[in-house]
Design an enzyme around this catalytic site. Sequence first.
Site, mmCIF file in Angstrom:
data_model
loop_
_atom_site.group_PDB
_atom_site.id
_atom_site.type_symbol
_atom_site.label_atom_id
_atom_site.label_comp_id
_atom_site.label_asym_id
_atom_site.label_seq_id
_atom_site.Cartn_x
_atom_site.Cartn_y
_atom_site.Cartn_z
ATOM 1 N NE ARG A 121 63.151 31.052 -23.083
ATOM 2 C CZ ARG A 121 64.083 30.804 -23.965
ATOM 3 N NH1 ARG A 121 63.801 30.804 -25.234
ATOM 4 N NH2 ARG A 121 65.299 30.553 -23.577
ATOM 5 C CD GLN A 126 62.688 39.859 -21.107
ATOM 6 O OE1 GLN A 126 63.107 40.876 -20.591
ATOM 7 N NE2 GLN A 126 62.547 39.732 -22.402
ATOM 8 C CG ASP A 129 64.229 32.941 -18.832
ATOM 9 O OD1 ASP A 129 64.673 31.825 -18.524
ATOM 10 O OD2 ASP A 129 64.127 33.331 -20.003
ATOM 11 C CB SER A 132 67.571 33.782 -19.724
ATOM 12 O OG SER A 132 66.758 33.387 -20.785
ATOM 13 C CE1 TYR A 227 64.153 27.593 -25.392
ATOM 14 C CE2 TYR A 227 61.782 27.626 -25.116
ATOM 15 C CZ TYR A 227 63.045 27.703 -24.587
ATOM 16 O OH TYR A 227 63.198 27.903 -23.245
#
Length: 372
Positions: A121, A126, A129, A132, A227
């Site tokens: 992360r 991003q 990812d 996500s 997390y």
Amino acid sequence: MKIFFPKEPDNELRTPIVPLVVQKFRSLEFDILVEEGIGETVSLNDDAYLKAGAKIIKNRVEAFSTADIVCRLNVPNIEETQHLKHNSIHISFLDPFNQKELIDAFAKQSVTAISMEMVPRVTRAQKMDALSSQASLAGYSAVIEAAEKLNKVFPMMMTPAGTISPAKVFVVGVGVAGLQAIATAKRLGARVEAFDTRPTVEEQVLSLGAKFVKIDIGQLEETEQGYAKELNAEQLELQRQGMIKVCGYSDVIITTAQVFGKKAPLIITQDMIDAMQPGSVIIDMAVSTGGNVEGSVAGKTVISNGVIIIGNENLPASVATHASQVYANNLYNMIEEFWDKENKIMNIDINDEILSGCVISHSGESIDPLSK
Ligand code: NAD
């Protein structure tokens, strides 16, 4: 440089490559091979891929043995690793905490395996990812499925025949999926409450117009990656006690609570289900990692004391076109980030902050995901 996209198993509606992304790869001068029928589940025929510049492959095994990079979505069948070219790269979800044998098989074949769920992360990552990108669509789909199953409307309606009050939705776990579930339920007009063990999310919940349920479960931490850490038994009990009243008056509960690399916590127990009105709906989004809801079953809908408990394991597949589009972009962004244009190789520097997180087999060695 050849990239091969094999067709996903029959039970998967998503595809790892769409024609628009084929074009992006072609502009980097990659040869793109896709297995015949790769897009049929999202109404994309082979012609659309051909026009975008891909080559259609009939012999899957042969393509495995010639491809420099193999990309797919789901965890591959271990038998197929033997066909991969030595020193090639394999990128997909790999469930690395539960697939030791598979990781060893990649290492045996000297394949560099990249696990999409292990992408760290960090801001730079991003765009690749996939957890996500898929979780966000899953959060949306969960609300749509709940609205369809609930025999009430979501918005408040003031009619000459009386006022209908808005549906009450409770979202447990406010990560990527939970935030999208809150936003979607709000757009449909529901009254939304949410809870997460990480108090930092309260602000995000409020900014979406929902209410944050406050429960004091003592000191809580999150990992460097953002997390949640696992609750102990006492904290989980405090959480359940704090939630039982909200559960009792909720028409819909959506649970998304997961603990990375571990079994999901059991949060909604039978007494909480029994406190709900018959006809209420629970969507257990953690069902594939053990489940947040007592009695939920992966891939099934169960009725418990009149409450409908849905254990849909593949919610992003309900919106397979968009899920495929964003996943294909995640793969493209991963390859493009490490593509060395001059030497025409993918630069696997396992000390890089992204690759050090998600490469789980390299140069004949398997890497324990727990060591990350
Ligand atoms: P996840 O899928 O691991 O878990 C979902 C949510 O459940 C999390 O918010 C977690 O805190 C919560 N949870 C765990 N145990 C719980 C319990 N007992 N009760 C209630 N809730 C519980 O989480 P995620 O969607 O991967 O997101 C985790 C965090 O990482 C979020 O803050 C998210 O915004 C952040 N994130 C950052 C990046 C980035 O910076 N690149 C990318 C993705 C996610």
